[in-house]
Design an enzyme around this catalytic site. Structure first.
Site, PDB file in Angstrom:
ATOM      1  N   GLU A  97       0.629  -1.076   0.345  1.00 12.31           N
ATOM      2  CA  GLU A  97       0.403  -0.030   0.114  1.00 12.31           C
ATOM      3  C   GLU A  97       0.630   1.012   0.223  1.00 12.31           C
ATOM      4  OE1 GLU A  97      -3.864  -2.557   2.674  1.00 12.31           O
ATOM      5  OE2 GLU A  97      -2.665  -0.356   3.011  1.00 12.31           O
ATOM      6  N   CYS A 110       3.277   8.446   0.841  1.00  6.22           N
ATOM      7  CA  CYS A 110       4.041   7.919   1.925  1.00  6.22           C
ATOM      8  C   CYS A 110       3.902   6.139   1.273  1.00  6.22           C
ATOM      9  CB  CYS A 110       3.001   8.008   2.970  1.00  6.22           C
ATOM     10  SG  CYS A 110       3.096   6.528   4.804  1.00  6.22           S
ATOM     11  N   CYS A 117       5.496  -6.461   8.305  1.00  2.00           N
ATOM     12  CA  CYS A 117       6.453  -5.419   9.193  1.00  2.00           C
ATOM     13  C   CYS A 117       7.014  -6.925  10.705  1.00  2.00           C
ATOM     14  CB  CYS A 117       6.151  -4.404  10.165  1.00  2.00           C
ATOM     15  SG  CYS A 117       7.682  -3.543  10.869  1.00  2.00           S
ATOM     16  N   CYS A 121       4.957  -3.612  17.726  1.00  2.00           N
ATOM     17  CA  CYS A 121       4.147  -2.040  18.166  1.00  2.00           C
ATOM     18  C   CYS A 121       2.677  -2.450  18.543  1.00  2.00           C
ATOM     19  CB  CYS A 121       4.717  -0.884  17.104  1.00  2.00           C
ATOM     20  SG  CYS A 121       6.542  -0.450  17.159  1.00  2.00           S
ATOM     21  N   CYS A 124      -0.459  -0.687  15.866  1.00  2.00           N
ATOM     22  CA  CYS A 124       0.231  -0.810  14.722  1.00  2.00           C
ATOM     23  C   CYS A 124      -0.545  -1.586  13.875  1.00  2.00           C
ATOM     24  CB  CYS A 124       1.742  -0.805  14.126  1.00  2.00           C
ATOM     25  SG  CYS A 124       1.837   0.219  12.566  1.00  2.00           S
ATOM     26  N   CYS A 340      -1.781   6.754   9.443  1.00  2.59           N
ATOM     27  CA  CYS A 340      -0.434   6.195  10.140  1.00  2.59           C
ATOM     28  C   CYS A 340      -1.002   5.166  11.054  1.00  2.59           C
ATOM     29  CB  CYS A 340       0.634   7.208  11.134  1.00  2.59           C
ATOM     30  SG  CYS A 340       0.818   8.803  10.630  1.00  2.59           S
TER      31      CYS A 340
HETATM   32  N1  SAH Z   1       8.479   1.566  11.337  1.00  2.00           N
HETATM   33  C1  SAH Z   1       8.701   2.849  10.622  1.00  2.00           C
HETATM   34  C2  SAH Z   1       7.433   3.847   9.814  1.00  2.00           C
HETATM   35  C3  SAH Z   1       6.355   3.040   9.820  1.00  2.00           C
HETATM   36  S1  SAH Z   1       5.130   4.007  10.839  1.00  2.00           S
HETATM   37  C4  SAH Z   1       8.243   3.827  12.168  1.00  2.00           C
HETATM   38  O1  SAH Z   1       7.559   2.751  12.646  1.00  2.00           O
HETATM   39  O2  SAH Z   1       8.331   4.453  12.704  1.00  2.00           O
HETATM   40  C5  SAH Z   1       5.251   5.197  10.652  1.00  2.00           C
HETATM   41  C6  SAH Z   1       4.762   6.304  12.084  1.00  2.00           C
HETATM   42  O3  SAH Z   1       3.176   5.728  12.146  1.00  2.00           O
HETATM   43  C7  SAH Z   1       5.143   5.951  13.158  1.00  2.00           C
HETATM   44  O4  SAH Z   1       5.389   7.121  14.135  1.00  2.00           O
HETATM   45  C8  SAH Z   1       4.175   4.971  14.350  1.00  2.00           C
HETATM   46  O5  SAH Z   1       4.396   5.156  15.526  1.00  2.00           O
HETATM   47  C9  SAH Z   1       2.892   6.317  13.172  1.00  2.00           C
HETATM   48  N2  SAH Z   1       1.861   4.976  14.059  1.00  2.00           N
HETATM   49  C10 SAH Z   1       2.179   2.892  13.476  1.00  2.00           C
HETATM   50  N3  SAH Z   1       0.460   3.053  13.896  1.00  2.00           N
HETATM   51  C11 SAH Z   1      -0.010   4.342  14.467  1.00  2.00           C
HETATM   52  C12 SAH Z   1      -1.488   4.594  14.384  1.00  2.00           C
HETATM   53  N4  SAH Z   1      -2.159   3.524  14.486  1.00  2.00           N
HETATM   54  N5  SAH Z   1      -2.073   6.329  14.973  1.00  2.00           N
HETATM   55  C13 SAH Z   1      -1.053   6.880  14.538  1.00  2.00           C
HETATM   56  N6  SAH Z   1      -0.030   6.339  14.206  1.00  2.00           N
HETATM   57  C14 SAH Z   1       0.618   5.732  14.415  1.00  2.00           C
END
Ligand code: SAH
Length: 367
Positions: A97, A110, A117, A121, A124, A340
């Site tokens: 995506e 983006c 992944c 986390c 996410c 995000c």
């Molecule tokens: N792995 C990388 C890039 C992908 S996530 C990283 O961790 O930076 C991109 C951004 O989205 C990160 O800052 C992450 O903390 C944020 N993110 C992930 N899940 C989210 C959610 N459900 N709501 C808001 N931000 C989120």
């Protein structure tokens, strides 16, 4: 090297020196490599026969040893706010995506660096589908191509962020090669490295490598104590804890003329208190940086919640009072799950993968 159905190697799977090596037995002068690269990355051709400044003979000979296989893409969904989400179809049936976010004259793309992944986390959605595989350089570059093709007259991509699916620093080689193709001014897509940002969950050993590429680094901090970070981002925090990240960030900031970005996902009653905001200010003291607050984007299957607007504003003001530039990321494309941390559902559905939290029998399974 990956071979496609025709069993000939894909030119897009090769870097510049591999393409040059391909031309050696054909007796090519060096500039021919540049011509081929320009067709691939500036004109975006899908067939060797389209490389019309090569003689018919040269094209035939090249077709005898190589082919071009691009990632297919469908403009899949457009959110009410103009955010577009694209689904790239990979050769092996998986999907990836990409999101295009318009804002005034700005067009931010983006991109994803992995399908799924390896990190876990808890907030996410991508983490829920698990890890499928790394993307190759051209699968990353093709996402940008497809996004670019969707633009109207007079529009251009103004920034590129590696904030889609995956942890870019855990697929560093491919990300670096993709950045080379995107930024090369002679034969590449001529994007400025200053307009590219790579976002990491905190894979410390690669910070320096990112700096060498001349692009920006964003660190997803998301917590102000080690305990909190361990709960939210267990896999990465086990390897590199909060103190190690802060140490590496300080070292990075000292060496860099560029401001570091810290991202902070605000989750209701988890990391959104005034004490958290004050701790964040202390933690970042002495580091030249800006802070992006991302209110948690909710998705089914997650029990986390977005804080109220009031709590968000108090947090932002507290950090601002600490002397930092702190921005609030508006949630774009929420109605197409393009915001995000929401990437993954469409890709996993296209590839018939059921995200972990949504498996039958799980408390939150969809009907
Ligand atoms: N792995 C990388 C890039 C992908 S996530 C990283 O961790 O930076 C991109 C951004 O989205 C990160 O800052 C992450 O903390 C944020 N993110 C992930 N899940 C989210 C959610 N459900 N709501 C808001 N931000 C989120």
């Amino acid at each position: 090297m990956k071979h496609n159905q025709s069993s000939l190697p894909n030119l897009l799977d090769m870097n510049a020196s591999e393409i040059e090596a391909l031309g050696t037995p054909l007796g090519w002068p060096r500039y021919r490599t540049t011509q081929v690269l320009k067709w691939l990355y500036q004109k975006g051709v899908s067939h060797i026969s389209e490389m019309t400044n090569l003689s018919k003979d040269d094209r035939d000979r090249l077709q005898g040893v190589a082919t071009i296989s691009r990632m297919a893409c469908s403009v899949s969904e457009m959110a009410g706010d103009g955010t577009g989400k694209f689904l790239g179809k990979l050769d092996d049936g998986l999907a990836v995506e990409t999101v295009m976010i318009p804002e005034g004259h700005r067009r931010t793309v983006c991109v994803s660096s992995q399908v799924g992944c390896t990190l876990d986390c808890g907030f996410c959605l991508t983490a829920q589908i698990g890890f499928r595989r790394n993307l190759s350089p051209h699968e990353i570059v093709d996402q940008v191509w497809h996004a670019r093709k969707s633009l109207g007259q007079g529009e251009a991509i103004t920034s590129l962020v590696f904030m889609g699916m995956g942890e870019p620093l855990l697929n560093f080689e491919a990300v670096a090669e993709a950045i080379q193709r995107l930024t090369n001014a002679e034969w590449g897509m001529v994007m400025s490295p200053r307009r590219i940002t790579v976002s990491t969950a905190g894979w410390v050993p690669r910070f320096q490598d990112i700096q060498r590429l001349g692009v920006n680094l964003a660190i997803s901090l998301n917590a102000t104590t080690n305990h909190q970070r361990q709960l939210l981002m267990p896999a990465v925090n086990k390897r590199f804890d909060l103190m190690q990240i802060m140490e590496a960030s300080r070292a990075y900031a000292k060496r860099s003329d560029r401001r570091l970005t810290f991202e902070y996902v605000l989750i209701a009653r988890v990391n959104d208190s005034v004490e958290d905001a004050k701790r964040l200010v202390k933690l970042l003291r002495g580091i030249r940086c800006k802070i992006n607050l991302i209110p948690f984007n909710e998705f089914s299957g997650s029990s986390y919640q977005r804080p109220s607007q009031e709590v968000i504003e108090v947090f932002q003001q507290t950090v601002r009072n600490g002397g930092y530039d702190v921005y609030l990321r508006r949630s774009r494309g929420v109605d197409v799950l393009g915001a995000c941390g929401q990437l993954g559902r469409m890709a996993s559905e296209a590839a018939h993968i059921v995200p972990k939290g949504l498996r039958k029998g799980s408390a939150n399974a969809r009907s």
